[in-house]
Structure formats: C-alpha cells, structure tokens
Motif scaffolding. Structure first.
Motif, PDB file in Angstrom:
ATOM      1  N   ASP A 298       0.830  -1.208   0.000  1.00 24.24           N
ATOM      2  CA  ASP A 298       0.000   0.000   0.000  1.00 24.24           C
ATOM      3  C   ASP A 298       0.863   1.255   0.000  1.00 24.24           C
ATOM      4  N   LEU A 299       1.955   1.233   0.758  1.00 21.81           N
ATOM      5  CA  LEU A 299       2.846   2.393   0.787  1.00 21.81           C
ATOM      6  C   LEU A 299       3.503   2.599  -0.574  1.00 21.81           C
ATOM      7  N   LEU A 300       3.876   1.513  -1.231  1.00 21.54           N
ATOM      8  CA  LEU A 300       4.472   1.624  -2.561  1.00 21.54           C
ATOM      9  C   LEU A 300       3.475   2.224  -3.549  1.00 21.54           C
ATOM     10  N   GLU A 309       6.300  16.047  -3.619  1.00 23.76           N
ATOM     11  CA  GLU A 309       6.649  17.166  -4.491  1.00 23.76           C
ATOM     12  C   GLU A 309       8.082  17.623  -4.294  1.00 23.76           C
ATOM     13  N   ASP A 310       8.599  17.453  -3.074  1.00 21.02           N
ATOM     14  CA  ASP A 310       9.969  17.894  -2.810  1.00 21.02           C
ATOM     15  C   ASP A 310      11.006  16.834  -3.169  1.00 21.02           C
ATOM     16  N   GLY A 311      10.542  15.675  -3.652  1.00 23.93           N
ATOM     17  CA  GLY A 311      11.464  14.621  -4.047  1.00 23.93           C
ATOM     18  C   GLY A 311      12.085  13.857  -2.896  1.00 23.93           C
ATOM     19  N   ASP A 312      11.628  14.111  -1.676  1.00 26.71           N
ATOM     20  CA  ASP A 312      12.212  13.459  -0.500  1.00 26.71           C
ATOM     21  C   ASP A 312      11.574  12.085  -0.304  1.00 26.71           C
ATOM     22  N   VAL A 313      12.073  11.108  -1.033  1.00 24.76           N
ATOM     23  CA  VAL A 313      11.522   9.757  -0.956  1.00 24.76           C
ATOM     24  C   VAL A 313      11.776   9.147   0.417  1.00 24.76           C
ATOM     25  N   ALA A 314      12.964   9.363   0.962  1.00 26.40           N
ATOM     26  CA  ALA A 314      13.280   8.799   2.278  1.00 26.40           C
ATOM     27  C   ALA A 314      12.313   9.323   3.336  1.00 26.40           C
ATOM     28  N   GLY A 315      12.043  10.616   3.305  1.00 32.94           N
ATOM     29  CA  GLY A 315      11.112  11.188   4.271  1.00 32.94           C
ATOM     30  C   GLY A 315       9.707  10.644   4.090  1.00 32.94           C
ATOM     31  N   LEU A 317       8.885   7.687   2.890  1.00 29.39           N
ATOM     32  CA  LEU A 317       8.859   6.319   3.399  1.00 29.39           C
ATOM     33  C   LEU A 317       8.837   6.305   4.923  1.00 29.39           C
ATOM     34  N   ARG A 318       9.628   7.181   5.524  1.00 27.10           N
ATOM     35  CA  ARG A 318       9.687   7.221   6.992  1.00 27.10           C
ATOM     36  C   ARG A 318       8.332   7.622   7.571  1.00 27.10           C
ATOM     37  N   ARG A 319       7.702   8.614   6.971  1.00 25.36           N
ATOM     38  CA  ARG A 319       6.374   9.031   7.457  1.00 25.36           C
ATOM     39  C   ARG A 319       5.342   7.931   7.243  1.00 25.36           C
ATOM     40  N   GLY A 320       5.565   7.092   6.242  1.00 25.54           N
ATOM     41  CA  GLY A 320       4.639   5.994   5.972  1.00 25.54           C
ATOM     42  C   GLY A 320       4.883   4.764   6.819  1.00 25.54           C
ATOM     43  N   ALA A 322       7.913   3.046   7.109  1.00 28.37           N
ATOM     44  CA  ALA A 322       9.007   2.163   6.695  1.00 28.37           C
ATOM     45  C   ALA A 322      10.119   2.190   7.735  1.00 28.37           C
ATOM     46  N   ARG A 323      10.787   1.055   7.878  1.00 25.11           N
ATOM     47  CA  ARG A 323      11.889   0.960   8.822  1.00 25.11           C
ATOM     48  C   ARG A 323      13.169   1.514   8.193  1.00 25.11           C
ATOM     49  N   GLU A 324      14.139   1.831   9.040  1.00 22.04           N
ATOM     50  CA  GLU A 324      15.363   2.451   8.541  1.00 22.04           C
ATOM     51  C   GLU A 324      16.103   1.543   7.565  1.00 22.04           C
ATOM     52  N   TRP A 325      16.082   0.223   7.800  1.00 20.65           N
ATOM     53  CA  TRP A 325      16.776  -0.669   6.871  1.00 20.65           C
ATOM     54  C   TRP A 325      16.112  -0.637   5.500  1.00 20.65           C
ATOM     55  N   GLN A 326      14.794  -0.499   5.476  1.00 26.28           N
ATOM     56  CA  GLN A 326      14.085  -0.418   4.207  1.00 26.28           C
ATOM     57  C   GLN A 326      14.397   0.893   3.495  1.00 26.28           C
ATOM     58  N   ILE A 327      14.431   1.970   4.258  1.00 24.78           N
ATOM     59  CA  ILE A 327      14.717   3.283   3.675  1.00 24.78           C
ATOM     60  C   ILE A 327      16.114   3.304   3.067  1.00 24.78           C
ATOM     61  N   GLU A 328      17.071   2.762   3.801  1.00 22.57           N
ATOM     62  CA  GLU A 328      18.448   2.736   3.312  1.00 22.57           C
ATOM     63  C   GLU A 328      18.576   1.874   2.060  1.00 22.57           C
ATOM     64  N   LEU A 329      17.857   0.771   2.027  1.00 24.03           N
ATOM     65  CA  LEU A 329      17.972  -0.177   0.919  1.00 24.03           C
ATOM     66  C   LEU A 329      17.239   0.300  -0.334  1.00 24.03           C
ATOM     67  N   LEU A 330      16.144   1.040  -0.154  1.00 28.45           N
ATOM     68  CA  LEU A 330      15.230   1.285  -1.271  1.00 28.45           C
ATOM     69  C   LEU A 330      15.180   2.719  -1.785  1.00 28.45           C
ATOM     70  N   THR A 331      15.651   3.680  -1.030  1.00 23.11           N
ATOM     71  CA  THR A 331      15.450   5.077  -1.422  1.00 23.11           C
ATOM     72  C   THR A 331      15.986   5.376  -2.820  1.00 23.11           C
ATOM     73  N   ASP A 332      17.197   4.959  -3.107  1.00 24.97           N
ATOM     74  CA  ASP A 332      17.798   5.293  -4.404  1.00 24.97           C
ATOM     75  C   ASP A 332      17.039   4.650  -5.565  1.00 24.97           C
ATOM     76  N   VAL A 333      16.703   3.360  -5.430  1.00 22.52           N
ATOM     77  CA  VAL A 333      16.036   2.689  -6.553  1.00 22.52           C
ATOM     78  C   VAL A 333      14.622   3.228  -6.748  1.00 22.52           C
ATOM     79  N   LEU A 334      13.953   3.591  -5.657  1.00 23.89           N
ATOM     80  CA  LEU A 334      12.610   4.146  -5.803  1.00 23.89           C
ATOM     81  C   LEU A 334      12.660   5.558  -6.385  1.00 23.89           C
ATOM     82  N   THR A 335      13.671   6.310  -6.029  1.00 26.14           N
ATOM     83  CA  THR A 335      13.829   7.640  -6.622  1.00 26.14           C
ATOM     84  C   THR A 335      13.994   7.530  -8.131  1.00 26.14           C
TER      85      THR A 335
END
Length: 342
Positions: A298-300, A309-315, A317-320, A322-335
């Motif tokens: 659902d988050l995806l 709008e600001d392009g902050d994918v990590a933020g 995911l964090r607000r949604g 997501a755990r830190e390991w997920q954010i670290e692993l996925l932010t670049d590929v999702l961007t």
C-alpha cells in the motif's frame, strides 16, 4: 494462553475465570523476550488482557526475512529442527469448556520449541546480514498502534462483491450486526454463529417469509432453525429502512484507485509503479526476501500515485512507517523508478 520458560516448563492459563484480565502476570513477564509466531495476530488480544511485551522475537517474520519457502510454524519446525508438531485441533472451537486433554497437549506443544526455533533463526539472520533488519521489524510490530476501528466493518463480509444493490447491502449489514451481537453475547467467533456465506445468500436471494428463510441452506440446519425469528427480525429491519437510510453501493477509499485503472487514469503513475515493482522484485531476489516484506504494497502504491513534491523519498517512506533498513535499501532505486515515463 501458553507460556514456556527455560527451567520452568510450560504453563497453560485460561483467561476466562479471570474475566480476561491477565495483568497480574505482567511483572513476571516484563523483562523477558517474548517469542511468538505471527505476533501481529496475538498481540492485540494479549494487550486487551493487560499483557504487553517489552521485547519481541517473531519467528514467522524472522522466517520471511531469512528467505524460508514456508513460514508456518509446523513447516519451519520440521525444516530447521527436524521435528513434527502434532496437528488436528487448530480449527477447533476453543471457547469450549472444559478443554479436552488432547487439546491442552496440542496447545502446549505449540510453544515447546519456540525458543530453539528462535536460536536457529537468529544464527541464520546473522549469517545473512539481516539480524538488524529483523530487530527493527520486531520492534515495529511490538510498538504498532492498534488498528483504527473500521467505519463499516460489515463491508468485510466475504463474498460481498456479489451484492450491488443498496437494499441487499442493508440485509448484509443487518444480519452482520445481529450476528456480531449474538457472538459477543456468547463469547464465540462470529463465523461460528453464522457463516458469511449464509449472510450473502440471504441478501442475494431475499426470502419472502420466515419459512422461506428456514428453508435456505445453512438456515435450515438444526441450530439455525432455533434462531429463525432472530434472523428474520434483522432482515425485516433492513427492509423497513427509508431509501436515505440504505447503505451506499460503495464507499470512496482514502488511497489510490485500483491498480487495474491506473493506465487509463494516470499513465505516468502506472509507469512509475511498474518500474518500482521491477526494482523491488530485483532487490528481493538479491536478498532472498519477499517483496511484501521489503515495503508495504500500500505504501508503494501511494508513493507511485502521488510522489512527494519535494522529491524526499526517504522522508515519505519514513512518514509511511518504513523501517530504517528499508529506507536505506530502497530510497535510491525508488527515486529512479519515480522518474520513469510511459
């Protein structure tokens, strides 16, 4: 409730004589790590009984992160410990009292080897470099708030997709509410009072009289025939509603539309989702982790439908959640995926 601790053996505690309040046990369990299988299924009930863990290990979740092909307790115990758990009473009516002796044995065996299973899984996760991932997941499960009550829980009735007309939906709602009240009074699962299939059948083919209701499948059974007047009163209540009181044919969701409609409604969002799913599938294969454990589906979908709008994918995911390991692993590929075009 089953408890097992090294050096103390296994104890079975029936919450019924205590009115469901097991909080006197809390001090004895406060400093212990709780080892549960599929903890998210048990923790809400335990919290209602006054028991909340201070530390958690979820063997099912650990098995998913470790890449095991089957994560049911029985298959995991068999694969990792070489033991077979007794089967046969999982679908039994556990509200029955007194519980038969063989049921008690079955319940006790459910926790007999959980600690040993935890130890094996801990070693596996450490060897795979995923132990920290697992610890973050366990903590997220442990601290998750209770789900918000559904505005219209009756809409979760299995098979309700067959019912379209508001008048028929009113019958579903009335029977669901009548069943729920009776189940609460009897302290048993609603499905044991009346199955969803019977509710849907009565709504799809409304009986014209109590006699016609009693002739329908399920309702003609001995137990249900004694309740014919009760169910008929619920149906009649639904029939007496004014048009303005009937439930809507559907309710608007608070998230994106069904994915099947994305190509027509927003081709760019559909392209983003396709790229993101492909990236997650690749990462899941690389790390031997199910895609749904890499990120909540659902988050995806929400991310791809309405990117920040600001392009902050990590933020985002964090607000949604997501755990830190997920954010670290996925932010670049999702961007990168969010830059995909149709």
């Amino acid at each position: 409730m089953q408890l097992r601790r090294a050096g103390a053996g296994t104890a079975l505690i029936d919450p019924v004589p205590f009115g469901g309040d097991l909080s006197p046990l809390a001090p004895a369990l406060a400093d212990a790590e709780w080892v549960l299988h599929a903890a998210n299924q048990d923790l809400p009930c335990l919290a209602e009984a006054g028991l909340v863990p201070g530390k958690l290990f979820d063997t099912e979740l650990a098995g998913r992160l470790a890449g095991l092909p089957r994560v049911g307790l029985g298959p995991m115990v068999e694969q990792l410990l070489g033991l077979s758990l007794e089967k046969g009473h999982g679908a039994a009516d556990w509200s029955r009292r007194p519980l038969p002796e063989d049921w008690l044995v079955y319940a006790a065996l459910d926790v007999e080897v959980l600690v040993e299973l935890r130890d094996v899984l801990t070693r596996m996760l450490a060897e795979q470099g995923k132990l920290e991932w697992a610890l973050q997941e366990f903590e997220a499960v442990r601290t998750a708030p209770p789900p918000a009550p559904r505005a219209e829980p009756w809409r979760r009735t299995s098979g309700i997709h067959r019912i379209r007309k508001p008048a028929a939906l009113a019958i579903v709602r009335a029977l669901w509410e009548a069943r729920d009240a009776l189940a609460a009074e009897r302290d048993i699962a609603p499905g044991r009072v009346l199955p969803d299939s019977a509710i849907i059948d009565a709504a799809a083919n409304p009986p014209a009289s109590p006699q016609a209701l009693a002739a329908m499948p399920v309702f003609r059974g001995r137990a249900q025939r004694r309740l014919t007047s009760y169910w008929w009163a619920a149906i009649e209540k639904a029939r007496r509603l004014d048009p303005a009181e009937l439930p809507a044919a559907s309710t608007p969701g608070d998230g994106p539309p069904p994915v099947s409609r994305w190509v027509d409604r927003d081709p760019a969002a559909a392209a983003r989702l396709a790229a993101a799913r492909a990236a997650l599938s690749r990462i899941g294969s690389e790390h031997n982790v199910p895609v749904e454990n890499l990120l909540l589906p659902d988050l995806l979908r929400r991310l791809c439908w309405s990117p920040p709008e600001d392009g902050d994918v990590a933020g985002y995911l964090r607000r949604g959640g997501a755990r830190e390991w997920q954010i670290e692993l996925l932010t670049d590929v999702l961007t990168q995926a969010l830059a995909a075009r149709p």
